[in-house]
Write a protein that holds these residues in place. Structure first.
Motif, mmCIF file in Angstrom:
data_model
loop_
_atom_site.group_PDB
_atom_site.id
_atom_site.type_symbol
_atom_site.label_atom_id
_atom_site.label_comp_id
_atom_site.label_asym_id
_atom_site.label_seq_id
_atom_site.Cartn_x
_atom_site.Cartn_y
_atom_site.Cartn_z
ATOM 1 N N GLU A 257 0.820 -1.202 0.000
ATOM 2 C CA GLU A 257 0.000 0.000 0.000
ATOM 3 C C GLU A 257 0.855 1.253 0.000
ATOM 4 O OE1 GLU A 257 -3.719 1.962 2.469
ATOM 5 O OE2 GLU A 257 -2.642 0.240 3.271
ATOM 6 N N SER A 258 0.430 2.245 -0.771
ATOM 7 C CA SER A 258 1.133 3.525 -0.785
ATOM 8 C C SER A 258 1.041 4.180 0.585
ATOM 9 C CB SER A 258 0.523 4.448 -1.841
ATOM 10 O OG SER A 258 0.590 3.870 -3.116
ATOM 11 N N LYS A 259 2.154 4.752 1.035
ATOM 12 C CA LYS A 259 2.185 5.392 2.348
ATOM 13 C C LYS A 259 1.661 6.824 2.314
ATOM 14 C CE LYS A 259 4.154 2.023 4.690
ATOM 15 N NZ LYS A 259 3.471 1.336 5.806
ATOM 16 N N ARG B 11 -0.787 10.382 5.466
ATOM 17 C CA ARG B 11 0.299 9.426 5.698
ATOM 18 C C ARG B 11 -0.246 8.225 6.460
ATOM 19 N NH1 ARG B 11 3.911 6.020 6.559
ATOM 20 N NH2 ARG B 11 6.145 6.501 6.711
ATOM 21 N N MET B 12 -0.110 7.034 5.862
ATOM 22 C CA MET B 12 -0.520 5.806 6.530
ATOM 23 C C MET B 12 0.517 5.454 7.596
ATOM 24 S SD MET B 12 -3.347 5.116 4.996
ATOM 25 C CE MET B 12 -3.632 3.573 5.900
ATOM 26 N N ILE B 13 0.054 5.244 8.843
ATOM 27 C CA ILE B 13 0.972 4.839 9.907
ATOM 28 C C ILE B 13 0.796 3.368 10.260
ATOM 29 C CG2 ILE B 13 1.196 7.158 10.850
ATOM 30 C CD1 ILE B 13 -0.892 6.474 12.917
ATOM 31 N N SER B 14 -0.253 2.752 9.726
ATOM 32 C CA SER B 14 -0.493 1.312 9.826
ATOM 33 C C SER B 14 -1.491 0.976 8.727
ATOM 34 C CB SER B 14 -1.034 0.933 11.212
ATOM 35 O OG SER B 14 -2.416 1.186 11.302
ATOM 36 N N PRO B 15 -1.780 -0.298 8.476
ATOM 37 C CA PRO B 15 -2.768 -0.603 7.435
ATOM 38 C C PRO B 15 -4.151 -0.012 7.697
ATOM 39 C CG PRO B 15 -1.497 -2.564 7.976
ATOM 40 C CD PRO B 15 -1.134 -1.520 8.995
ATOM 41 N N TYR B 16 -4.451 0.345 8.943
ATOM 42 C CA TYR B 16 -5.805 0.772 9.302
ATOM 43 C C TYR B 16 -5.891 2.216 9.807
ATOM 44 C CZ TYR B 16 -5.810 -4.327 9.479
ATOM 45 O OH TYR B 16 -5.636 -5.651 9.188
ATOM 46 N N PHE B 17 -4.758 2.841 10.121
ATOM 47 C CA PHE B 17 -4.756 4.191 10.679
ATOM 48 C C PHE B 17 -3.882 5.121 9.835
ATOM 49 C CE2 PHE B 17 -5.745 1.437 14.250
ATOM 50 C CZ PHE B 17 -6.797 2.102 14.862
ATOM 51 N N SER B 18 -4.287 6.390 9.782
ATOM 52 C CA SER B 18 -3.500 7.397 9.079
ATOM 53 C C SER B 18 -3.674 8.750 9.752
ATOM 54 C CB SER B 18 -3.916 7.493 7.609
ATOM 55 O OG SER B 18 -5.186 8.119 7.498
ATOM 56 N N VAL B 19 -2.779 9.664 9.429
ATOM 57 C CA VAL B 19 -2.902 11.057 9.855
ATOM 58 C C VAL B 19 -2.841 11.931 8.611
ATOM 59 C CG1 VAL B 19 -1.976 10.734 12.172
ATOM 60 C CG2 VAL B 19 -0.417 11.205 10.281
ATOM 61 N N PHE C 161 -15.663 16.934 -0.839
ATOM 62 C CA PHE C 161 -15.187 15.989 -1.845
ATOM 63 C C PHE C 161 -13.730 16.312 -2.173
ATOM 64 C CE2 PHE C 161 -14.592 14.764 -6.318
ATOM 65 C CZ PHE C 161 -14.969 13.426 -6.255
ATOM 66 N N ARG C 162 -12.872 15.300 -2.101
ATOM 67 C CA ARG C 162 -11.451 15.456 -2.435
ATOM 68 C C ARG C 162 -11.080 14.582 -3.624
ATOM 69 N NH1 ARG C 162 -11.190 14.802 3.301
ATOM 70 N NH2 ARG C 162 -10.684 16.745 4.395
ATOM 71 N N ILE C 163 -10.055 15.021 -4.356
ATOM 72 C CA ILE C 163 -9.453 14.236 -5.433
ATOM 73 C C ILE C 163 -7.978 14.061 -5.068
ATOM 74 C CG2 ILE C 163 -8.946 14.133 -7.901
ATOM 75 C CD1 ILE C 163 -11.264 16.095 -8.319
ATOM 76 N N GLY C 164 -7.451 12.843 -5.160
ATOM 77 C CA GLY C 164 -6.091 12.601 -4.720
ATOM 78 C C GLY C 164 -5.313 11.651 -5.606
ATOM 79 N N TYR C 165 -4.022 11.534 -5.259
ATOM 80 C CA TYR C 165 -3.108 10.640 -5.996
ATOM 81 C C TYR C 165 -2.188 9.954 -5.006
ATOM 82 C CZ TYR C 165 0.169 8.890 -9.474
ATOM 83 O OH TYR C 165 0.953 8.068 -10.244
ATOM 84 N N LYS C 166 -2.116 8.630 -5.093
ATOM 85 C CA LYS C 166 -1.244 7.849 -4.222
ATOM 86 C C LYS C 166 0.184 7.842 -4.778
ATOM 87 C CE LYS C 166 -4.890 4.695 -2.623
ATOM 88 N NZ LYS C 166 -5.312 3.286 -2.499
ATOM 89 N N LEU C 167 1.133 8.220 -3.946
ATOM 90 C CA LEU C 167 2.535 8.248 -4.378
ATOM 91 C C LEU C 167 3.152 6.849 -4.334
ATOM 92 C CD1 LEU C 167 3.724 11.493 -2.564
ATOM 93 C CD2 LEU C 167 2.814 11.232 -4.877
#
Length: 229
Positions: free
Chosen positions: A23-25, A50-58, A223-229
Motif C-alpha cells: 500500500e502507498s504510504k 500518511r498511513m501509519i499502519s494498514p488501518y490508521f492514518s494522519v 469531496f477530495r481528489i487525490g493521488y497515491k505516491l
C-alpha cells in the motif's frame, strides 16, 4: 541451470507481487469542494495523508483564499483568509474485514481539528426603527474579521479508480462543534435604532455580525481528489 532459473523466476515474481500489493504510504489531495465554499469562503486547499499502519492514518490540510465570489462595490477590507485541518483517520472497513491491502472502496471515520481565519467586506441594508413605512433604506458597507476553531467527526469513503488504483475520489460528511469570534469595523448599524431590511435573514446576517460570535453546531460535506505516491 534449470533449478537456478526456476528459483530466479519465482523470486522475481514474489518481489513484483509484493511491490504491487504494498500500500502507498502517502496520498496527496485537492479539496475540490473548498474551491466554491460560499458558506464560509472559497480556498485552494491541499492535503497530505500518511498511513501509519494498514488501518490508521494522519492527515494535514491547509489552504488560502485566492479569490472572492462576492461582488462588493465599496471595499472596506480586502478579502483574505486561510484554513487548516489536522485529522486522525481509522479505516474500519479494512479493519473489520482483516485485510491489510486496500480495495477499491475504503470506508473511514476520523476526528478532525480545524481552524479558519478570514477578513472581508460585507453589506447590510436596514431602516430606522421609527420608520413605520420602511421608506428610508440605508446601506452599510463594513469590515468583517472572523476566527473559527472546532472539532468534527468525519465519515467518508476513499474510492480508488483506474487500473493503477492510484487516483482516488473521497466524498465525506461530518458533524461537530465550532467556536466563532467575529469583529466588525466601520459598522453604522445599531440594533437599538435600526431594523434589518426584510430579505436579510437573521441566521445568515449573524454570520457577519459580532453578535454571531459563540459556540455552534458544525455540519459539513465535501469531496477530495487525490493521488497515491
Amino acid at each position: 541451470m534449470k533449478k537456478f532459473l526456476s528459483v530466479l523466476i519465482l523470486t522475481v515474481s514474489i518481489l513484483i507481487f509484493a511491490q504491487e500489493a504494498k500500500e502507498s504510504k502517502w496520498i496527496l489531495k485537492l479539496n475540490a469542494s473548498q474551491l466554491a465554499d460560499d458558506f464560509s469562503f472559497p480556498t485552494v486547499m491541499v492535503s497530505a495523508e500518511r498511513m501509519i499502519s494498514p488501518y490508521f492514518s494522519v492527515s494535514a490540510e491547509a489552504g488560502i483564499q485566492l479569490y472572492d465570489t462576492s461582488k462588493i462595490d465599496c471595499t472596506m477590507i480586502n478579502s483574505s483568509g486561510f484554513k487548516a485541518n489536522f485529522e486522525g483517520r481509522f479505516y474500519f472497513s479494512k479493519y473489520f474485514s482483516k485485510r491489510a491491502i486496500p480495495k477499491r472502496n475504503q470506508q473511514f471515520i476520523a476526528i478532525q481539528f480545524f481552524q479558519r481565519k478570514n477578513q472581508t467586506t460585507d453589506i447590510l441594508r436596514y431602516y430606522p426603527s421609527s420608520d413605520d413605512l420602511n421608506n428610508e433604506v440605508l446601506t452599510d458597507h463594513f469590515g468583517v474579521k472572523k476566527r473559527v476553531l472546532g472539532i468534527n467527526l468525519i465519515f467518508g469513503n476513499q474510492i480508488s479508480i483506474l487500473r493503477s488504483k492510484k487516483v482516488i475520489l473521497e466524498p465525506y460528511f461530518g458533524i461537530g462543534y465550532m467556536n466563532r469570534k467575529i469583529e466588525n469595523t466601520d459598522l453604522q448599524f445599531d440594533e437599538a435604532k435600526h431594523e434589518i431590511q426584510f430579505g436579510n435573514h437573521e441566521f445568515f446576517r449573524n454570520r457577519s455580525l459580532e453578535k454571531g460570535s459563540g459556540d455552534f453546531l458544525n455540519l459539513l460535506i465535501g469531496f477530495r481528489i487525490g493521488y497515491k505516491l
